[in-house]
Scaffold this motif. Structure first.
Motif, PDB file in Angstrom:
ATOM      1  N   ALA A  27      45.063  69.639  39.729  1.00  0.00           N
ATOM      2  CA  ALA A  27      45.127  70.899  38.982  1.00  0.00           C
ATOM      3  C   ALA A  27      45.499  72.056  39.900  1.00  0.00           C
ATOM      4  CB  ALA A  27      43.801  71.175  38.288  1.00  0.00           C
ATOM      5  N   GLN A  28      44.950  72.062  41.111  1.00  0.00           N
ATOM      6  CA  GLN A  28      45.322  73.113  42.060  1.00  0.00           C
ATOM      7  C   GLN A  28      46.814  73.078  42.357  1.00  0.00           C
ATOM      8  OE1 GLN A  28      41.817  72.287  44.888  1.00  0.00           O
ATOM      9  NE2 GLN A  28      42.350  74.404  45.352  1.00  0.00           N
ATOM     10  N   VAL A  29      47.371  71.872  42.510  1.00  0.00           N
ATOM     11  CA  VAL A  29      48.797  71.746  42.801  1.00  0.00           C
ATOM     12  C   VAL A  29      49.636  72.237  41.623  1.00  0.00           C
ATOM     13  CG1 VAL A  29      50.684  70.103  43.157  1.00  0.00           C
ATOM     14  CG2 VAL A  29      48.582  69.904  44.493  1.00  0.00           C
ATOM     15  N   PHE A  30      49.331  71.748  40.428  1.00  0.00           N
ATOM     16  CA  PHE A  30      50.200  72.037  39.289  1.00  0.00           C
ATOM     17  C   PHE A  30      49.974  73.429  38.688  1.00  0.00           C
ATOM     18  CE2 PHE A  30      49.995  67.271  39.111  1.00  0.00           C
ATOM     19  CZ  PHE A  30      51.311  67.078  39.550  1.00  0.00           C
ATOM     20  N   LEU A  31      48.742  73.919  38.671  1.00  0.00           N
ATOM     21  CA  LEU A  31      48.490  75.238  38.089  1.00  0.00           C
ATOM     22  C   LEU A  31      48.953  76.369  38.993  1.00  0.00           C
ATOM     23  CD1 LEU A  31      44.998  74.862  36.345  1.00  0.00           C
ATOM     24  CD2 LEU A  31      47.282  74.688  35.352  1.00  0.00           C
ATOM     25  N   THR A  32      48.909  76.151  40.303  1.00  0.00           N
ATOM     26  CA  THR A  32      49.345  77.225  41.198  1.00  0.00           C
ATOM     27  C   THR A  32      50.866  77.372  41.200  1.00  0.00           C
ATOM     28  OG1 THR A  32      49.234  75.662  43.070  1.00  0.00           O
ATOM     29  CG2 THR A  32      47.336  77.108  42.728  1.00  0.00           C
ATOM     30  N   GLN A  33      51.561  76.508  40.486  1.00  0.00           N
ATOM     31  CA  GLN A  33      53.011  76.638  40.330  1.00  0.00           C
ATOM     32  C   GLN A  33      53.373  77.482  39.115  1.00  0.00           C
ATOM     33  OE1 GLN A  33      54.306  72.560  40.024  1.00  0.00           O
ATOM     34  NE2 GLN A  33      53.887  72.076  42.168  1.00  0.00           N
ATOM     35  N   ALA A  34      52.380  78.120  38.489  1.00  0.00           N
ATOM     36  CA  ALA A  34      52.627  78.855  37.245  1.00  0.00           C
ATOM     37  C   ALA A  34      53.547  80.052  37.443  1.00  0.00           C
ATOM     38  CB  ALA A  34      51.299  79.318  36.640  1.00  0.00           C
ATOM     39  N   GLU A  35      53.470  80.696  38.599  1.00  0.00           N
ATOM     40  CA  GLU A  35      54.335  81.828  38.942  1.00  0.00           C
ATOM     41  C   GLU A  35      54.326  82.919  37.875  1.00  0.00           C
ATOM     42  OE1 GLU A  35      58.158  80.169  39.736  1.00  0.00           O
ATOM     43  OE2 GLU A  35      57.572  79.346  41.691  1.00  0.00           O
ATOM     44  N   GLY A  36      53.137  83.274  37.429  1.00  0.00           N
ATOM     45  CA  GLY A  36      53.005  84.375  36.495  1.00  0.00           C
ATOM     46  C   GLY A  36      53.230  84.020  35.044  1.00  0.00           C
ATOM     47  N   GLU A  37      53.532  82.756  34.744  1.00  0.00           N
ATOM     48  CA  GLU A  37      53.713  82.311  33.368  1.00  0.00           C
ATOM     49  C   GLU A  37      52.491  81.506  32.931  1.00  0.00           C
ATOM     50  OE1 GLU A  37      56.262  83.214  31.522  1.00  0.00           O
ATOM     51  OE2 GLU A  37      57.203  84.278  33.184  1.00  0.00           O
ATOM     52  N   ASN A  38      52.417  81.199  31.631  1.00  0.00           N
ATOM     53  CA  ASN A  38      51.342  80.341  31.145  1.00  0.00           C
ATOM     54  C   ASN A  38      51.556  78.926  31.675  1.00  0.00           C
ATOM     55  OD1 ASN A  38      50.178  82.405  29.586  1.00  0.00           O
ATOM     56  ND2 ASN A  38      51.516  81.960  27.850  1.00  0.00           N
ATOM     57  N   ARG A  39      50.479  78.232  31.964  1.00  0.00           N
ATOM     58  CA  ARG A  39      50.566  76.857  32.437  1.00  0.00           C
ATOM     59  C   ARG A  39      49.342  76.104  31.913  1.00  0.00           C
ATOM     60  NH1 ARG A  39      53.032  73.797  36.630  1.00  0.00           N
ATOM     61  NH2 ARG A  39      54.826  75.147  36.206  1.00  0.00           N
ATOM     62  N   VAL A  40      49.580  74.971  31.269  1.00  0.00           N
ATOM     63  CA  VAL A  40      48.499  74.128  30.740  1.00  0.00           C
ATOM     64  C   VAL A  40      48.684  72.728  31.304  1.00  0.00           C
ATOM     65  CG1 VAL A  40      47.251  73.381  28.692  1.00  0.00           C
ATOM     66  CG2 VAL A  40      48.622  75.480  28.600  1.00  0.00           C
ATOM     67  N   TYR A  41      47.592  72.124  31.734  1.00  0.00           N
ATOM     68  CA  TYR A  41      47.653  70.821  32.403  1.00  0.00           C
ATOM     69  C   TYR A  41      46.458  69.988  31.965  1.00  0.00           C
ATOM     70  CZ  TYR A  41      46.998  67.490  36.296  1.00  0.00           C
ATOM     71  OH  TYR A  41      46.793  66.360  37.058  1.00  0.00           O
ATOM     72  N   SER A  42      46.689  68.712  31.693  1.00  0.00           N
ATOM     73  CA  SER A  42      45.615  67.797  31.322  1.00  0.00           C
ATOM     74  C   SER A  42      45.389  66.779  32.430  1.00  0.00           C
ATOM     75  CB  SER A  42      45.943  67.060  30.020  1.00  0.00           C
ATOM     76  OG  SER A  42      44.963  66.062  29.757  1.00  0.00           O
ATOM     77  N   PRO A  43      44.368  66.994  33.268  1.00  0.00           N
ATOM     78  CA  PRO A  43      44.094  66.028  34.343  1.00  0.00           C
ATOM     79  C   PRO A  43      43.802  64.625  33.829  1.00  0.00           C
ATOM     80  CG  PRO A  43      42.851  68.064  34.671  1.00  0.00           C
ATOM     81  CD  PRO A  43      43.414  68.125  33.296  1.00  0.00           C
ATOM     82  N   LEU A  44      43.066  64.533  32.720  1.00  0.00           N
ATOM     83  CA  LEU A  44      42.732  63.222  32.181  1.00  0.00           C
ATOM     84  C   LEU A  44      43.973  62.497  31.698  1.00  0.00           C
ATOM     85  CD1 LEU A  44      40.617  61.120  31.301  1.00  0.00           C
ATOM     86  CD2 LEU A  44      40.472  62.330  29.113  1.00  0.00           C
ATOM     87  N   ASN A  45      44.848  63.199  31.006  1.00  0.00           N
ATOM     88  CA  ASN A  45      46.063  62.592  30.487  1.00  0.00           C
ATOM     89  C   ASN A  45      46.940  62.061  31.628  1.00  0.00           C
ATOM     90  OD1 ASN A  45      49.187  63.563  29.369  1.00  0.00           O
ATOM     91  ND2 ASN A  45      47.997  62.071  28.209  1.00  0.00           N
ATOM     92  N   VAL A  46      47.105  62.838  32.683  1.00  0.00           N
ATOM     93  CA  VAL A  46      47.912  62.410  33.822  1.00  0.00           C
ATOM     94  C   VAL A  46      47.222  61.262  34.557  1.00  0.00           C
ATOM     95  CG1 VAL A  46      48.884  63.117  36.053  1.00  0.00           C
ATOM     96  CG2 VAL A  46      49.079  64.625  34.062  1.00  0.00           C
ATOM     97  N   TYR A  47      45.894  61.316  34.673  1.00  0.00           N
ATOM     98  CA  TYR A  47      45.146  60.232  35.319  1.00  0.00           C
ATOM     99  C   TYR A  47      45.419  58.898  34.612  1.00  0.00           C
ATOM    100  CZ  TYR A  47      41.159  57.588  37.194  1.00  0.00           C
ATOM    101  OH  TYR A  47      40.378  56.635  37.801  1.00  0.00           O
ATOM    102  N   LEU A  48      45.362  58.903  33.285  1.00  0.00           N
ATOM    103  CA  LEU A  48      45.576  57.664  32.548  1.00  0.00           C
ATOM    104  C   LEU A  48      47.021  57.194  32.667  1.00  0.00           C
ATOM    105  CD1 LEU A  48      43.436  58.432  29.367  1.00  0.00           C
ATOM    106  CD2 LEU A  48      42.850  56.949  31.298  1.00  0.00           C
ATOM    107  N   ALA A  49      47.977  58.122  32.661  1.00  0.00           N
ATOM    108  CA  ALA A  49      49.383  57.736  32.823  1.00  0.00           C
ATOM    109  C   ALA A  49      49.629  57.132  34.205  1.00  0.00           C
ATOM    110  CB  ALA A  49      50.286  58.947  32.603  1.00  0.00           C
ATOM    111  N   LEU A  50      49.066  57.755  35.241  1.00  0.00           N
ATOM    112  CA  LEU A  50      49.237  57.217  36.597  1.00  0.00           C
ATOM    113  C   LEU A  50      48.512  55.884  36.758  1.00  0.00           C
ATOM    114  CD1 LEU A  50      48.892  60.441  38.796  1.00  0.00           C
ATOM    115  CD2 LEU A  50      50.982  59.159  38.255  1.00  0.00           C
ATOM    116  N   SER A  51      47.424  55.702  36.055  1.00  0.00           N
ATOM    117  CA  SER A  51      46.713  54.416  36.100  1.00  0.00           C
ATOM    118  C   SER A  51      47.607  53.304  35.570  1.00  0.00           C
ATOM    119  CB  SER A  51      45.423  54.493  35.283  1.00  0.00           C
ATOM    120  OG  SER A  51      44.521  55.433  35.827  1.00  0.00           O
ATOM    121  N   MET A  52      48.320  53.581  34.477  1.00  0.00           N
ATOM    122  CA  MET A  52      49.264  52.584  33.949  1.00  0.00           C
ATOM    123  C   MET A  52      50.413  52.354  34.926  1.00  0.00           C
ATOM    124  SD  MET A  52      49.566  53.092  29.831  1.00  0.00           S
ATOM    125  CE  MET A  52      50.265  54.748  29.908  1.00  0.00           C
ATOM    126  N   LEU A  53      50.873  53.435  35.573  1.00  0.00           N
ATOM    127  CA  LEU A  53      51.936  53.290  36.561  1.00  0.00           C
ATOM    128  C   LEU A  53      51.479  52.380  37.703  1.00  0.00           C
ATOM    129  CD1 LEU A  53      54.817  54.203  37.370  1.00  0.00           C
ATOM    130  CD2 LEU A  53      53.737  56.072  38.655  1.00  0.00           C
TER     131      LEU A  53
END
Length: 461
Positions: free
Chosen positions: A98-124
């Motif tokens: 979350a620190q990596v992806f949210l700090t890339q917001a650059e003044g815009e809205n940013r929404v991130y789902s850690p659980l969703n990405v965790y499950l996708a990477l688990s399948m990967l």
């Protein structure tokens, strides 16, 4: 038309409207390509199935599609109470990513789902091997694939719920090029441990792309239809993984609509007007180095945490600095935070509808997942050994959206990971007023962060 084709379409036509209304939107039959021919016809079947899923329909075994099934996800009839002791955030993945992806917001809205990405990477991880898998295991904090499968399965069940008080639906799928020879054992593991159904069709065809987009949109309640429309697989794609999350829950105590009124929000690009919801209540007020926080609870478990950075500090700066704000945002049990006090809290919270879509690639590389991008190092042999060119991870799209109003919160997210042949182109009394950029975190029954984000513009941008 062959007799098998006739049976297939008879089965599709036998779905009554009552079954459509009653069926769960997260259970799906899967398609298997018949070796030899009818490739475009099978792509059309995949599109029909995805359209059925989008309206809440699924085809049960024995419905005429058994001959085409690769593997099939089976969802629990009821949600389960699952203990997450020791795996609330393995090796800090939720916080680090979350620190990596949210700090890339650059003044815009940013929404991130850690659980969703965790499950996708688990399948990967399940469809890779060698150093490709080891890097993912290390990032997800698991010592072995067996451990990761168990954790992913547990996390899935701990966050799956569908009743009158909370809808927290997770779904996964695998999309295969019809010419890729797949490993059936891997498909069965994905279905059993990751609840992932599998499809096969003609990669790059309009039919299969539409099927995937419809599946993503349908599994996220239509909230991410626009973002799903940006997903396109080309003819060099060997396979794609998709994982989704849909969430909806009412507040324990809703906001009085009569108190909602326009107020100024100090956005990075200048002041804007927004509708603010207001509420006065006695509840816990939390604070730490550089921030204050409150929780708006959901009626039967979980809640939405609002973190307000101190004046002069942006959410991105607060997260980038690490420290107590990041610790609090991903603290497994925030109710046990040592700096808290019961106070009269006069909340002013803007109604918002924020969404974002971004590529995970640079962030994953910075987190140590590199071999899947390297044709000399990538190893997808657990999934397939029949591809005539090196294959690498290419598309890594993540989209999420969160909306809140006087009644509650509705949210969705999806992650799409496409693996391509090398030839393809490589989110006392105190006034708590959220009138400047802030952070939020949505948790379900398990307490895990389902979605986190930064609101820089409550009206969306």
């Amino acid at each position: 038309m062959s007799r098998r084709s006739e049976r297939l379409f008879e089965a599709l036509n036998e779905i009554s409207q009552q079954k459509v209304d009653e069926a769960a939107p997260i259970e799906a039959e899967v398609v298997r390509r018949k070796r030899g021919g009818r490739t475009r016809w099978l792509g059309a079947v995949a599109a029909v199935l995805a359209a059925a899923i989008a309206v809440g329909t699924f085809l049960r075994p024995g419905g005429g599609l058994d001959a085409y099934a690769i593997a099939q996800a089976r969802y629990p009839d009821t949600y389960m109470t699952v203990q997450l002791t020791g795996i609330s955030d393995p090796e800090g993945f939720f916080a680090r990513s979350a620190q990596v992806f949210l700090t890339q917001a650059e003044g815009e809205n940013r929404v991130y789902s850690p659980l969703n990405v965790y499950l996708a990477l688990s399948m990967l991880a399940q469809i890779t091997d060698g150093s490709s898998r080891e890097q993912i295991l290390e990032l997800l904090g698991s010592s072995s694939m067996d451990t990761l499968r168990g954790r992913a399965h547990t996390m899935w069940n701990a966050n799956y719920r569908d009743d009158e008080w909370m809808t927290s639906i997770l779904a996964s799928s695998l999309w295969l090029d019809q010419d890729v020879k797949f490993d059936q054992d891997t498909m069965d593991i994905l279905a059993q441990d990751f609840y992932a159904s599998s499809y096969a069709g003609e990669m790059g065809s309009a039919e299969l792309n539409k099927a995937l987009r419809d599946w993503l949109s349908g599994q996220t309640g239509g909230l991410l239809k626009k973002q799903a429309g940006n997903i396109k697989l080309n003819g060099d794609t060997a396979l794609a993984l998709a994982s989704t999350l849909y969430f909806k829950a009412p507040w324990t105590a809703g906001f009085d609509k009569a108190l909602t009124g326009a107020q100024t929000f100090h956005a990075p690009g200048g002041d804007v007007r927004a509708d603010f919801m207001r509420q006065r209540s006695v509840e816990k007020y939390y604070w730490g180095d550089g921030f204050t926080a409150v929780n708006q609870t959901f009626a039967k478990g979980g809640g939405m945490w609002f973190l307000l950075p101190d004046e002069g500090t942006s959410p991105e700066e607060l997260l980038a600095a690490g420290g107590e704000a990041a610790d609090f945002l991903f603290f497994a049990n925030k109710y046990q935070w040592d700096r808290q006090e019961y106070l009269y809290i006069n909340k002013s919270v803007p109604k918002f509808d924020v969404a974002s879509q971004f590529d995970l690639g640079d962030g994953l590389r910075s987190l140590g997942v590199t071999d899947v991008y390297d044709p000399a190092a990538s190893d997808f042999t657990p999934m397939t050994s029949g591809v005539d060119a090196p294959i690498i991870l290419d598309q890594t799209s993540h989209a999420a959206r969160v909306m809140i109003d006087e009644e509650g919160c509705t949210a969705a997210a999806f992650t799409e990971l496409a693996v391509c042949r090398l030839v393809c182109d490589p989110i006392n009394e105190v006034d708590f007023v959220l009138d400047r950029p802030f952070l939020f975190c949505v948790t379900g029954d398990s307490g895990l962060p389902l979605l986190v984000g930064i609101v820089n513009y409550p009206g969306g941008r």
